[in-house]
Design an enzyme around this catalytic site. Sequence first.
Site, PDB file in Angstrom:
ATOM      1  N   HIS A 194      46.186  35.905  46.997  1.00  0.00           N
ATOM      2  CA  HIS A 194      46.760  37.258  47.000  1.00  0.00           C
ATOM      3  C   HIS A 194      46.206  38.119  45.867  1.00  0.00           C
ATOM      4  O   HIS A 194      46.815  38.197  44.802  1.00  0.00           O
ATOM      5  CB  HIS A 194      48.281  37.166  46.814  1.00  0.00           C
ATOM      6  CG  HIS A 194      49.026  36.663  47.999  1.00  0.00           C
ATOM      7  ND1 HIS A 194      49.536  37.503  48.965  1.00  0.00           N
ATOM      8  CD2 HIS A 194      49.357  35.417  48.383  1.00  0.00           C
ATOM      9  CE1 HIS A 194      50.156  36.789  49.884  1.00  0.00           C
ATOM     10  NE2 HIS A 194      50.055  35.510  49.568  1.00  0.00           N
ATOM     11  N   CYS A 204      46.378  36.224  53.271  1.00  0.00           N
ATOM     12  CA  CYS A 204      47.388  35.217  53.601  1.00  0.00           C
ATOM     13  C   CYS A 204      47.754  35.313  55.087  1.00  0.00           C
ATOM     14  O   CYS A 204      46.924  35.037  55.929  1.00  0.00           O
ATOM     15  CB  CYS A 204      48.595  35.368  52.677  1.00  0.00           C
ATOM     16  SG  CYS A 204      49.642  33.907  52.638  1.00  0.00           S
ATOM     17  N   GLU A 233      46.391  41.247  45.569  1.00  0.00           N
ATOM     18  CA  GLU A 233      47.328  42.350  45.264  1.00  0.00           C
ATOM     19  C   GLU A 233      48.432  41.920  44.297  1.00  0.00           C
ATOM     20  O   GLU A 233      49.146  42.757  43.764  1.00  0.00           O
ATOM     21  CB  GLU A 233      47.932  42.909  46.567  1.00  0.00           C
ATOM     22  CG  GLU A 233      49.089  42.130  47.178  1.00  0.00           C
ATOM     23  CD  GLU A 233      48.692  40.860  47.923  1.00  0.00           C
ATOM     24  OE1 GLU A 233      47.502  40.484  47.862  1.00  0.00           O
ATOM     25  OE2 GLU A 233      49.582  40.241  48.539  1.00  0.00           O
TER      26      GLU A 233
END
Lengths: 225, 78
Positions: free
Chosen positions: A197, A89, A199
């Site tokens: 994302h 990002c 994560e």
Amino acid sequence: MTFRAAVITFPGSNCDRDMAVAIENVCGGEVHRVWHGDAALPEGLDFIALPGGFSYGDYLRSGAMAARSPVMQAVVAAANKGVAVLGVCNGFQVLTEAGLLPGALMRNAGIRFVCREVALNVENNDSLFTSRYFKDQRITIPVAHHDGNFFADDATLDRIEGEGRVAFRYAEEVNGSARNIAGVLNEKGNVLGMMPHPERHIEKAQGGIDGRALFESVVRTLVSA
Amino acid sequence: MKVRVFVSLKNGVLDPQGRAIHHAIEGLGFSGVSDVRAGRLIELEVDDSVTDAALDEMAQKLLANQVIENYRVERVAA
């Protein structure tokens, strides 16, 4: 061998802790937290992650100020030496602004901030970041960004496609990105930038686990290397 | 001395912000506007000793992203 990772925090980063937790949970080893003003990185790193957020308030251009911060000179030097670098990002925006990845990330074509889960196609499972996926695997990963519209001129797009450097492609319209590119590798394959994302999808409580394989790929490749 | 750096999107680069502004202009009832491109103006206050080459370098290294933007540097008479 202990896996050694660093997560860089810029003023305005807000996914740095999520990133550190994801690396700790999936990769294990040591995760160092590094501040943007640090001129040096810890010794012997295997992996550097640039997190999401709004570094420097997105002043000038998203990622522009962070790309010129002291620690980024050390990150660029490490990347050039072959250390694995992941930018997610805002981290992707920083990597393009720092010249480690081609192209630029512009305002979403629909103007609006996009915050939802999106379907991605794994285009390349031959990189150190994607070896635990299947080629053309359809995965679901969250996005949350305003400036995710990937732009590069046609010659650059043709080149990165031809070299297999598109790691992930959106399987639906998200932000107007050229050729629906969601994640790009550098020429040597040791730097990956992506808007989604991973994560945020590493355990079931987060609603999905499709991001785990990215971190599993990294630790498997780097620790067995 | 004042220096103005104009940063604009290159031709061929889509400008979602310009398009939204264009749409809003039309929404206000103005007609005859065929296109809108949004850019950025950066004003610097510099010593007379700062060279054109140095200003150029500032623009290239930071003020403009040459993947998507052009820039023009203008010195403003005091």
